[in-house]
Design a protein around this motif. Structure first.
Motif, PDB file in Angstrom:
ATOM      1  N   ALA A  38      36.198 -10.689 -22.174  1.00 12.27           N
ATOM      2  CA  ALA A  38      35.544  -9.580 -22.162  1.00 12.27           C
ATOM      3  C   ALA A  38      34.968  -9.337 -20.636  1.00 12.27           C
ATOM      4  CB  ALA A  38      34.106  -9.312 -22.806  1.00 12.27           C
ATOM      5  N   VAL A  39      34.520 -10.670 -19.769  1.00 10.57           N
ATOM      6  CA  VAL A  39      34.113 -11.417 -18.380  1.00 10.57           C
ATOM      7  C   VAL A  39      35.158 -10.262 -17.188  1.00 10.57           C
ATOM      8  CG1 VAL A  39      32.707 -12.655 -16.608  1.00 10.57           C
ATOM      9  CG2 VAL A  39      31.862 -12.088 -19.096  1.00 10.57           C
ATOM     10  N   ALA A  40      36.219 -10.895 -17.818  1.00 10.94           N
ATOM     11  CA  ALA A  40      37.321 -10.660 -17.290  1.00 10.94           C
ATOM     12  C   ALA A  40      38.230  -8.979 -17.203  1.00 10.94           C
ATOM     13  CB  ALA A  40      38.377 -11.683 -17.562  1.00 10.94           C
ATOM     14  N   ILE A  41      37.854  -8.340 -18.908  1.00 12.36           N
ATOM     15  CA  ILE A  41      38.073  -7.672 -17.971  1.00 12.36           C
ATOM     16  C   ILE A  41      36.862  -6.731 -17.823  1.00 12.36           C
ATOM     17  CG2 ILE A  41      38.050  -5.308 -20.331  1.00 12.36           C
ATOM     18  CD1 ILE A  41      39.250  -7.263 -21.968  1.00 12.36           C
TER      19      ILE A  41
ATOM     20  N   ALA B 133      35.668  -3.282 -13.049  1.00 11.80           N
ATOM     21  CA  ALA B 133      35.228  -2.189 -12.314  1.00 11.80           C
ATOM     22  C   ALA B 133      36.370  -2.977 -11.009  1.00 11.80           C
ATOM     23  CB  ALA B 133      34.074  -3.467 -11.289  1.00 11.80           C
ATOM     24  N   ALA B 134      37.541  -3.587 -10.378  1.00 11.15           N
ATOM     25  CA  ALA B 134      38.429  -3.174  -9.813  1.00 11.15           C
ATOM     26  C   ALA B 134      39.277  -2.380  -9.752  1.00 11.15           C
ATOM     27  CB  ALA B 134      38.650  -4.952  -9.184  1.00 11.15           C
ATOM     28  N   GLU B 135      39.648  -2.224 -10.635  1.00 14.50           N
ATOM     29  CA  GLU B 135      40.576  -0.617 -10.934  1.00 14.50           C
ATOM     30  C   GLU B 135      39.705   0.578  -9.972  1.00 14.50           C
ATOM     31  OE1 GLU B 135      42.021  -0.574 -14.842  1.00 14.50           O
ATOM     32  OE2 GLU B 135      43.813  -1.756 -14.055  1.00 14.50           O
ATOM     33  N   THR B 136      38.455   0.455 -10.715  1.00 12.39           N
ATOM     34  CA  THR B 136      37.535   1.529 -10.184  1.00 12.39           C
ATOM     35  C   THR B 136      37.553   1.741  -8.692  1.00 12.39           C
ATOM     36  OG1 THR B 136      36.603   1.201 -12.032  1.00 12.39           O
ATOM     37  CG2 THR B 136      35.163   3.001 -10.801  1.00 12.39           C
ATOM     38  N   GLU B 137      37.394   0.735  -8.184  1.00  7.74           N
ATOM     39  CA  GLU B 137      36.879   0.181  -6.763  1.00  7.74           C
ATOM     40  C   GLU B 137      38.373   0.143  -6.482  1.00  7.74           C
ATOM     41  OE1 GLU B 137      35.692  -3.297  -3.560  1.00  7.74           O
ATOM     42  OE2 GLU B 137      35.769  -3.013  -5.342  1.00  7.74           O
ATOM     43  N   TYR B 138      39.268   0.289  -6.405  1.00 10.77           N
ATOM     44  CA  TYR B 138      40.553   0.503  -5.708  1.00 10.77           C
ATOM     45  C   TYR B 138      41.022   2.226  -5.759  1.00 10.77           C
ATOM     46  CZ  TYR B 138      40.340  -4.507  -4.304  1.00 10.77           C
ATOM     47  OH  TYR B 138      40.261  -5.122  -3.225  1.00 10.77           O
ATOM     48  N   GLU B 139      40.583   2.540  -6.832  1.00 16.08           N
ATOM     49  CA  GLU B 139      41.436   4.147  -7.250  1.00 16.08           C
ATOM     50  C   GLU B 139      39.894   4.904  -6.288  1.00 16.08           C
ATOM     51  OE1 GLU B 139      40.099   4.907 -11.289  1.00 16.08           O
ATOM     52  OE2 GLU B 139      42.660   3.740 -11.667  1.00 16.08           O
TER      53      GLU B 139
END
Length: 170
Positions: free
Chosen positions: A127-130, A135-141
């Motif tokens: 759950a933490v990894a997901i 969060a990383a995908e949102t940041e990079y988008e």
């Protein structure tokens, strides 16, 4: 001849002074090295500004899950060893079979508890990894969107050739 000796005299004294200064600097460096070595090996408070490297003292969710999986594997190995004793007791001493089966039941229960713990901690780590991945995908988008707001798709070669033509006509 006297002129030559007078001319060399100051050179010799300058060389002697430089040599003496070099010796003093070497001794000062040696003294500094010895004193810093003594400070490093003394068990007093660290020197201000020095770097202290310590082991991490907070376990992450994945570290906890890994430890629980290792514990499960250890409990499973103990259960397998206990089962080997049950199998050998069945063949060699049937009277000891009930006590070996009781030990096997305890080992099996310990293995199941370790497996439950490992499963729960692995789920939390997942759950933490997901969440971190999202969060990383949102940041990079957001970064990709910010990069596309500009002249990223412009035809710079065509602009350069038209500017070249303008500059040649001037």
């Amino acid at each position: 001849w006297l002129k030559f000796v007078c001319h060399i005299g100051p050179v010799i004294t300058i060389v002697q002074v430089m040599l003496a200064c070099n010796i003093q600097l070497c001794l000062a460096g040696l003294l500094a090295a010895v004193s810093s070595h003594a400070r490093l090996h003394s068990h007093s408070d660290p020197i201000i500004g020095s770097t202290m490297i310590t082991a991490p003292n907070v376990a992450t969710e994945s570290m906890k899950a890994s430890a629980a999986i290792r514990d499960y594997l250890g409990a499973s190995a103990e259960r397998d060893e206990t089962w080997a004793h049950v199998s050998s007791a069945n063949e060699t001493s049937p009277a000891m079979l009930p006590s070996h089966l009781a030990r096997f039941l305890k080992a099996q229960n310990a293995t199941m508890e370790a497996l439950d713990k490992a499963t729960n901690l692995s789920g939390e780590a997942l759950a933490v990894a997901i969440a971190e991945k999202t969060a990383a995908e949102t940041e990079y988008e957001a970064k990709e969107t910010a990069l596309s707001e500009g002249r990223i798709g412009a035809d710079f070669k065509a602009e350069a050739s038209s500017l070249k033509l303008e500059m040649q006509t001037l």
